[in-house]
Write an enzyme that holds these catalytic residues in place. Structure first.
Site, mmCIF file in Angstrom:
data_model
loop_
_atom_site.group_PDB
_atom_site.id
_atom_site.type_symbol
_atom_site.label_atom_id
_atom_site.label_comp_id
_atom_site.label_asym_id
_atom_site.label_seq_id
_atom_site.Cartn_x
_atom_site.Cartn_y
_atom_site.Cartn_z
ATOM 1 N N CYS A 50 5.684 -2.019 0.635
ATOM 2 C CA CYS A 50 4.548 -2.140 0.860
ATOM 3 C C CYS A 50 3.928 -0.806 1.292
ATOM 4 O O CYS A 50 3.010 0.426 0.932
ATOM 5 C CB CYS A 50 3.449 -2.684 2.705
ATOM 6 N N HIS A 82 3.718 -4.175 8.077
ATOM 7 C CA HIS A 82 2.864 -3.326 7.010
ATOM 8 C C HIS A 82 2.503 -2.401 6.914
ATOM 9 O O HIS A 82 2.626 -1.792 8.039
ATOM 10 C CB HIS A 82 2.097 -4.395 7.195
ATOM 11 N N ASP A 110 -6.121 -1.669 1.278
ATOM 12 C CA ASP A 110 -4.653 -2.198 1.736
ATOM 13 C C ASP A 110 -4.841 -2.551 -0.207
ATOM 14 O O ASP A 110 -5.039 -2.966 -0.987
ATOM 15 C CB ASP A 110 -4.764 -3.534 1.823
#
Length: 961
Positions: A725, A769, A785
């Site tokens: 991520c 994350h 995202d």
């Protein structure tokens, strides 16, 4: 007129030195719990405080039922020891201590434990350095509780005196042959040992061989046989016979006479003694020898007293008590292997092992200078490991090492009791590392073992062969049962205080508990850090919602915001100026939830966007982070309310300009790619960046290739195309800044596993994350995202599913083992809710539901006092139960003493007690006589005792005051 019996005054109850030190320990742990908000620490503190209170119950009662008798020896010799005898009689179990001061300046402290109904006899040796009277005076007699925390004063026995005889001369010349003159030598008789001459009453000092045991068995009276011998055979010792000794040396002459007296007694010959101004008639036997030595002991002038040695005597080591203490410390220090350096744990284990071996073999204690050097080296090593000697990890490791070093030079009761206190303090520090049920169980067991060791130090045992005058080795399981019973009796009071004791909301002083962060989130982020963290399944926090759970794409738990980029790392910054706007969306649902945060050492509360209400001493930063003034150094519960909102529509221009900056010369290809989108509308630039990641053949993985220090974004976007991520978040933010849109990285957690047993979310370390935020004119900060376009399952199904099925829509069903783990976690969450999370807010809510108002109100004080009194009832019930004998007949007699309010004296027979009670209550004389008759029948009559016990109970009912 009947005599009114007045019970003796209640003994004065005072804490001992160990009791005061124990109370100081409780106070220190309470201060630590207040300052660091350790909920389970409150529980341990109040439990130990309850032990301190419960230990005092029954000590006064025991003191009223103890009798002490001190007896002087028949004789003693100068240069040796006078063996005094201390007898202790008690009707209830307990421990007794007293100080014995001799007239020669010596002091002995005697402590021993006595069982119920037992008569303990202890021989007390006292140095007899010089001739003359030696008086032993008892002082400070007291009854102790099982732990030695409290003392109740006792009436000390009367002082006793022994005449110390002169030491017999070594190598003395033969005894003179002089005999008593008289007509008809051998015809006149005198005291001797040849023929029976009659009986006389026994006097102390008579030889047991001379006692007429036949008359004792027949009449119960001690009588001594008188014997005589021919007078002409009686030796005579005179003062003049010692003239050959050095002139003027009175002690030498007495020493020679003492040697002759012992020699004649050994030969069984009768003798007489003549001294200036005193004489002893002729006789023989033990009584004659003692009388002669007493006469020699009193010759004046007496020699000057010899002062006791000024050298400090080392306290005697009790090996049994020390072994029990080392065992308790080893169990208490064992969890340290989970967080201490390996070398520190090995050093602690080695020191404890050496101390244990010393209790079995005569090994030397480690010199103080060696221990000091080891402590210094250990401090240097810990400072090198942790960078400090303060804080949670370094401080607890240093404390454990210091305790272990203390064991290497401990020997006496004082050191043993100090080790017990240090062990209890170490046990309380375990709550800095965790407050789970296992930690609580281990701490309670540690406290039980340490208190059992303390009871062993109350009346220490002795090593070596056990003589009748010595205390046999106490049983460790029995001591553990005693300490466990005290803890059980203290539990109601501890629970009452745990619920009602005020919980301050602010610390007493601001000292952070430093320790390694458990979540892994930090002030900066580099490529690869979150992928390492994602392999950790430890719980980061739990979220319990009062209503429906938010949708998976709304479970973004916001933590640190990274805005400064130097080409390798993204860091947090502080930017002054006006605060950005927050516009909650009225059409969106609000979420009310409680977070149970595990210890992290960080200030972030990890709230959902956007928190509307925050706990006290918590703020929302200009980057929309919920942070607390007090880092989360222990498990903590916070209640929040969040609602989706438009963030930063009105934003600080300086911040927007800062969020456009890129390091010069870094990743030129990526900069050119982003700049090519600068002419598109803002939303088009965002979609262009996402579309590039969606169609570029990128892969989501936990083990991406390493990126170079230079042009890292280029290497990822145009080279490896494999990442986690943080790789996608930092690359996307770089592209957006190059395209002319202010952007930044937000760190935190995504998702969470729903526990069907509790209906709450479990967010683990692996759920860490990173995502992006892009500022658009008129819309404010938008969450984007980029990982979701590469692996949509990361948002919808969780990390585990995303790694194997990136496009999955739902998570796989848990296995049987996984469901069992969720059930255990539900129990852990309930524990956190009821115990660990019990703080000032929850206390106030509980008091409001109970109708007690706030802390300090009149109902609160009244109910609190009432509950505290009720909490003492179990201890009082147990005390009353323990005071009752187990034998039914003896128990009936005990009930009689309670009914008459007239306690039995130690060693008092039922008949003697009934006679004394009849003097106080003459009208009860017939009823008391019947009780005694029935008691004797129940105890001693042959056959079944059931009917006799019924008769005893009936006789007892007739006794009414």
């Amino acid at each position: 007129m009947p005599t009114t019996h007045r019970p003796p005054p209640a003994p004065r109850l005072t804490p001992t030195r160990f009791g005061l030190a124990f109370l100081l320990l409780v106070t220190l742990t309470l201060v630590g719990c207040i300052n660091y908000g350790l909920s389970l620490g409150y529980g341990l503190t109040f439990l130990l405080g309850g032990v301190w209170v419960m230990a005092s119950t029954g000590v006064g009662r025991a003191a009223r039922q103890v009798r002490l008798v001190l007896t002087a020896p028949a004789g003693a010799t100068a240069g040796g020891e006078a063996l005094f005898t201390l007898s202790v009689t008690a009707t209830v179990a307990g421990a007794v201590t007293l100080r014995l001061n001799s007239s020669a300046g010596d002091t002995r402290t005697v402590t021993l434990r006595v069982a119920a109904g037992e008569v303990r006899t202890l021989t007390v040796p006292v140095p007899a350095r010089t001739r003359g009277p030696l008086t032993l005076t008892p002082r400070g007699a007291a009854a102790l509780d099982v732990l030695g925390l409290w003392a109740a004063g006792l009436t000390p026995p009367a002082p006793v005196t022994v005449n110390v005889a002169p030491a017999p001369e070594t190598g003395a010349p033969p005894v003179p042959l002089r005999t008593l003159p008289g007509a008809g030598d051998g015809q006149t008789r005198t005291r001797g040992d040849e023929e029976f001459a009659g009986l006389r009453p026994y006097t102390p000092g008579d030889s047991p061989r001379q006692i007429s045991w036949r008359h004792v068995a027949r009449t119960g009276e001690l009588l001594t046989r008188e014997t005589d011998a021919a007078q002409g055979r009686v030796r005579v010792l005179e003062w003049g016979d010692t003239s050959a000794t050095p002139p003027g040396d009175t002690e030498a002459r007495l020493s020679r006479l003492a040697a002759w007296v012992r020699e004649l007694d050994r030969l069984g010959l009768a003798f007489a003694l003549k001294l200036p101004g005193a004489a002893l008639a002729a006789g023989s036997g033990e009584g004659q020898r003692l009388a002669a030595l007493a006469l020699l002991a009193g010759v004046t002038p007496l020699p000057p007293g010899s002062p006791p040695s000024r050298s400090r005597m080392r306290a005697t080591t009790d090996a049994n008590a020390l072994r029990a203490t080392l065992l308790a410390l080893a169990f208490t220090l064992a969890p340290g292997v989970l967080w201490q350096p390996l070398w520190a744990s090995a050093l602690v284990a080695g020191l404890l092992a050496y101390g244990a071996v010393r209790t079995r073999r005569p090994l030397p204690a480690v010199p103080t200078w060696v221990l000091g050097g080891m402590a210094g080296l250990a401090a240097v090593g810990l400072n090198a490991t942790y960078g400090t000697l303060l804080g949670r990890d370094a401080g607890t490791a240093l404390l454990a090492l210091l305790v272990a070093l203390k064991t290497a030079e401990s020997h006496g009761r004082r050191d043993g009791q100090l080790l017990v206190l240090l062990g209890l303090f170490v046990a309380s520090t375990h709550f800095f590392h965790g407050q789970g049920p296992l930690t609580a169980l281990h701490t309670i067991l540690s406290a039980a073992l340490l208190l059992a060791a303390a009871s062993r130090w109350t009346a220490p045992t002795r090593t070596g062969p056990v003589r009748p005058d010595q205390e046999a080795e106490a049983d460790l399981p029995a001591a553990l049962i005693r300490s466990g019973r005290l803890l059980a009796l203290a539990a109601p009071l501890a629970l009452t205080l745990f619920v009602l004791f005020p919980r301050p909301e602010s610390p007493l002083w601001q000292v952070p508990v430093q320790g390694g962060a458990s979540t892994g989130l930090s002030d900066e982020i580099r490529a690869g850090e979150y992928s390492n963290l994602a392999q950790n399944r430890a719980v980061a926090f739990r979220a319990d919602f009062t209503g429906p759970l938010p949708a998976p794409d709304q479970r973004y738990w916001r933590g640190p915001v990274y805005e400064a980029y130097d080409g390798q790392a993204w860091k947090q910054v502080r930017i002054g100026g006006r605060s950005p706007s927050i516009e909650p969306l009225a059409s969106a649902p609000a979420w009310n939830y409680t977070l149970t945060l595990e210890a992290s050492g960080n200030p972030w509360l990890l709230a959902l966007d956007t928190p509307l209400t925050l706990p006290q001493r918590t703020v929302l930063t200009t980057a929309f982070q919920a942070v607390t003034f007090r880092p989360v150094s222990a498990r903590r519960r916070v209640t929040l309310e969040s609602r989706p909102a438009r963030l930063g529509v009105s934003e600080n221009p300086d911040r927007l300009q800062f969020n456009l900056s890129l390091p010069a010369g870094q990743s030129p290809r990526a900069a050119a790619l982003g700049a090519g989108w600068s002419q598109l509308p803002p939303q088009g630039r965002i979609e262009a960046g996402l579309d590039y990641l969606r169609r570029g053949g990128f892969a989501y993985t936990l083990s991406p290739p390493l990126l170079p220090a230079q042009d890292r974004v280029d290497a990822f976007l145009f080279g490896t195309r494999q990442g986690f991520c943080e790789h996608y978040a930092q690359s996307f933010v770089f592209l957006m800044r190059a395209a002319g849109l202010p952007a930044r990285i937000v760190g935190g957690y995504l998702g969470g596993e729903q526990n069907p047993d509790g209906g709450y979310l479990i967010v683990r370390q692996q759920d860490a994350h990173a995502w992006a935020e892009v500022w658009v004119q008129g819309q404010g900060w938008q969450r984007v995202d980029p990982t979701a376009v590469v692996a949509p399952a990361r948002v919808n199904a969780g990390l585990s599913t995303a790694l194997t099925q990136p496009q999955a829509a739902v998570a796989a069903s848990p296995t049987g083992l996984g469901r069992f783990g969720l059930r255990l976690d539900a129990l852990q969450n309930r524990w956190n809710d009821l115990v660990v999370g019990y703080d000032g807010d929850r206390q106030q809510a509980l008091l409001a539901r109970m109708g007690l108002g706030s802390v300090g109100s009149a109902p609160y004080l009244v109910v609190g006092a009432l509950l505290a009194v009720l909490a003492l009832l179990p201890a009082l019930w147990w005390l009353r139960r323990q005071a009752r004998p187990r034998d039914p007949a003896a128990r009936a007699l005990h009930s009689l003493t309670v009914r008459l309010r007239l306690p039995r004296e130690p060693g008092e027979t039922p008949s003697a007690y009934a006679a004394r009670a009849a003097q106080a209550h003459p009208h009860l004389t017939p009823a008391l006589d019947e009780v005694v008759r029935a008691y004797h029948a129940a105890r001693y009559a042959p056959g079944e005792s059931t009917e006799a016990l019924k008769a005893l109970a009936a006789a007892l009912r007739e006794v009414r005051r």
